[in-house]
Design an enzyme around this catalytic site. Structure first.
Site, PDB file in Angstrom:
ATOM      1  N   HIS A 128       0.833  -1.206   0.000  1.00 17.76           N
ATOM      2  CA  HIS A 128       0.000   0.000   0.000  1.00 17.76           C
ATOM      3  C   HIS A 128       0.867   1.254   0.000  1.00 17.76           C
ATOM      4  CE1 HIS A 128      -3.170   2.847   0.969  1.00 17.76           C
ATOM      5  NE2 HIS A 128      -2.538   3.193   2.066  1.00 17.76           N
ATOM      6  N   ARG A 137       4.390  10.503  -5.669  1.00 17.16           N
ATOM      7  CA  ARG A 137       5.793  10.879  -5.876  1.00 17.16           C
ATOM      8  C   ARG A 137       6.368  10.064  -7.033  1.00 17.16           C
ATOM      9  NH1 ARG A 137       5.212  10.192  -0.438  1.00 17.16           N
ATOM     10  NH2 ARG A 137       6.190   8.132  -0.505  1.00 17.16           N
ATOM     11  N   GLU A 196      -9.039  -2.563   6.603  1.00 12.13           N
ATOM     12  CA  GLU A 196      -8.052  -2.702   7.671  1.00 12.13           C
ATOM     13  C   GLU A 196      -8.499  -3.742   8.698  1.00 12.13           C
ATOM     14  OE1 GLU A 196      -6.527   0.835   9.449  1.00 12.13           O
ATOM     15  OE2 GLU A 196      -6.998   2.108   7.724  1.00 12.13           O
ATOM     16  N   ASP A 228     -11.517   2.422   7.474  1.00  8.13           N
ATOM     17  CA  ASP A 228     -11.154   3.806   7.795  1.00  8.13           C
ATOM     18  C   ASP A 228     -11.492   4.675   6.580  1.00  8.13           C
ATOM     19  OD1 ASP A 228     -10.114   5.834   9.402  1.00  8.13           O
ATOM     20  OD2 ASP A 228      -8.146   5.684   8.466  1.00  8.13           O
ATOM     21  N   TYR A 239      -2.869  17.740   4.194  1.00  9.43           N
ATOM     22  CA  TYR A 239      -1.869  16.760   4.638  1.00  9.43           C
ATOM     23  C   TYR A 239      -0.489  17.366   4.890  1.00  9.43           C
ATOM     24  CZ  TYR A 239       0.183  12.031   4.750  1.00  9.43           C
ATOM     25  OH  TYR A 239       0.797  10.871   5.127  1.00  9.43           O
ATOM     26  N   LYS A 248      -9.911  12.135   7.532  1.00  8.82           N
ATOM     27  CA  LYS A 248     -10.054  10.811   8.136  1.00  8.82           C
ATOM     28  C   LYS A 248     -11.025  10.786   9.316  1.00  8.82           C
ATOM     29  CE  LYS A 248      -6.574   8.427   6.110  1.00  8.82           C
ATOM     30  NZ  LYS A 248      -6.692   7.090   5.509  1.00  8.82           N
ATOM     31  N   THR A 252     -15.079   6.138  11.194  1.00 10.53           N
ATOM     32  CA  THR A 252     -14.372   4.862  11.060  1.00 10.53           C
ATOM     33  C   THR A 252     -15.350   3.770  11.469  1.00 10.53           C
ATOM     34  OG1 THR A 252     -12.223   5.854  11.588  1.00 10.53           O
ATOM     35  CG2 THR A 252     -12.415   3.472  11.849  1.00 10.53           C
ATOM     36  N   THR A 342      -4.205   0.389   5.769  1.00  8.45           N
ATOM     37  CA  THR A 342      -4.782  -0.295   4.615  1.00  8.45           C
ATOM     38  C   THR A 342      -4.031  -1.582   4.311  1.00  8.45           C
ATOM     39  OG1 THR A 342      -5.399   1.841   3.694  1.00  8.45           O
ATOM     40  CG2 THR A 342      -5.425  -0.037   2.196  1.00  8.45           C
TER      41      THR A 342
END
Length: 408
Positions: A128, A137, A196, A228, A239, A248, A252, A342
């Site tokens: 993940h 990236r 999860e 989640d 972030y 987030k 959940t 995850t």
């Protein structure tokens, strides 16, 4: 022996006496009275009433509206209660007492079975993390320099942990695409899942005293499936420079059932080979029990299977996560819940998030109800899982179900 007893399960029932997960339920005639229950096949046993009927010394502990008192009682009580429950549902002499205390699952309401103290979520799947790194990236290293030295995690919001079946209201927030001149506010357009496994802490620890790897089983009661939910567009904008926050914290979802660690002894497995040396507090090479769990997860959207992530591929184990989050002296509390992060495997159909499955929206999923990049209002997501049990059986984990409803 009675005929057609709810205790006469079909051969191989994954919720047989080898499993016995805990939950909390109420009945239609007493909707405000919550009771501790144990699942056996398609029924739930009123654990407190059974303990009272059979004169158990743990009757008061089990006659509670929450799992927390049992969690706090510690490993000896967990073991003794599980042995007693196994006898109650398997020994024929107990049937006359036990059968009247069994309730069909479709006739009860299931509730969040424990009060969540703190909630922490990790980022423990190399597959993940590598996929996410490649998405965001593409010209740099997929993994950050610290990833193979420590289990990365963040503190979540305990008050928004909800039981399976609770609708998910689409969250709103700020988002800003790279081409936008300024952020806008509105409902998330990149609502995602994260398949999860959650681990539930029972016995607390002392402030200032780290919990070593070897003490994992003394503190962690059991595990549960966990979703989640994530607003990827909100998350991407907020972030930097800190970790997950509003992307987030809105919700959940967890299963209504907690599977005791003892039910998963046959599912213990060694984690993947580590290719970086670990600091002593995380080095599990000499631990008696392997730290991984062979759990097979299935992700469905609107009844269609979209992924089957293997938990056995997780780089960091639950014991290492527990050791890391207490190594600075942070204490554990009864009801602490921490997520694995995850779960994703090496194959495309083993990715545990839509972010990966659609490569951040580039490759839509072809579903019977139409293409999907991220979740749409009305979509229902269901996580299920099973693990190898004793003597060739399977141990099922309780499902996690959630339906997306429009933003308010």
């Amino acid at each position: 022996m009675s005929e057609h007893s709810p205790l006469d399960l079909a051969e191989g029932d994954p919720f047989g006496p080898h499993n016995l997960p805990y939950g909390v339920f109420s009945t239609a005639d007493e909707p405000d009275r919550r009771r501790l229950g144990v699942r056996i096949g398609g029924h739930v046993l009123d654990a407190g009433a059974a303990a009272h009927a059979l004169g158990s010394p743990y009757a008061a502990l089990l006659a509670q509206p929450s799992l927390n008192p049992l969690l706090a009682a510690g490993r000896t009580a967990w073991r003794d209660v599980r042995r007693a429950l196994t006898a109650w549902v398997t020994v024929p002499a107990h049937r006359a007492d036990i059968e009247p205390l069994l309730h069909p699952l479709d006739g009860v309401t299931l509730h969040l079975p424990y009060e969540v103290a703190d909630y922490v979520d990790f980022y423990a799947s190399e597959h993940h993390a590598t996929n996410v790194g490649r998405i965001f990236r593409p010209d740099g290293d997929a993994l950050t320099p610290n990833w193979k030295h420590l289990p990365i995690g963040y503190h979540g919001r305990a008050g928004t942990v909800v039981v399976s079946g609770t609708d998910v209201v689409r969250p709103s927030g700020q988002r800003k695409a790279p081409t936008d001149a300024a952020p806008v506010f509105g409902p998330s357009v990149k609502l995602d899942i994260e398949a999860e496994v959650g681990f539930l802490v029972g016995t607390p620890s002392e402030l200032g005293k780290p919990v070593p790897l070897a003490d994992f089983g003394e503190h962690v009661f059991g595990l549960t499936l966990l979703n989640d939910w994530s607003a990827r567009d909100v998350q991407a904008w907020e972030y930097v420079p800190l970790g997950p926050f509003l992307g987030k914290s809105f919700q959940t979802s967890v299963s209504a059932w907690v599977t005791p660690l003892e039910a998963l002894d046959a599912a213990r497995t060694a984690p993947p080979t580590r290719d970086f040396p670990l600091l002593p507090y995380l080095d599990d090479a000499e631990e008696e029990q392997p730290g991984g769990f062979d759990l097979r997860i299935t992700v469905e959207i609107n009844g269609e299977v979209v992924a089957e992530p293997p938990f056995s591929s997780m780089y960091w184990t639950a014991a290492q996560q527990l050791a890391h989050m207490t190594v600075n002296g942070a204490s554990l509390r009864t009801g602490d819940l921490y997520g694995s992060g995850t779960v994703s495997g090496p194959e495309v159909n083993q990715r545990g998030s839509l972010l990966e499955l659609t490569w951040n929206g580039r490759d839509a999923l072809e579903l019977a109800g139409g293409k999907r990049t991220f979740l749409e209002d009305g979509d229902e997501v269901v996580l299920t899982a099973w693990a190898p049990g004793p003597d060739g059986t399977r141990v099922a984990l309780g499902e996690v179900r959630g339906r997306i409803v429009p933003s308010v």
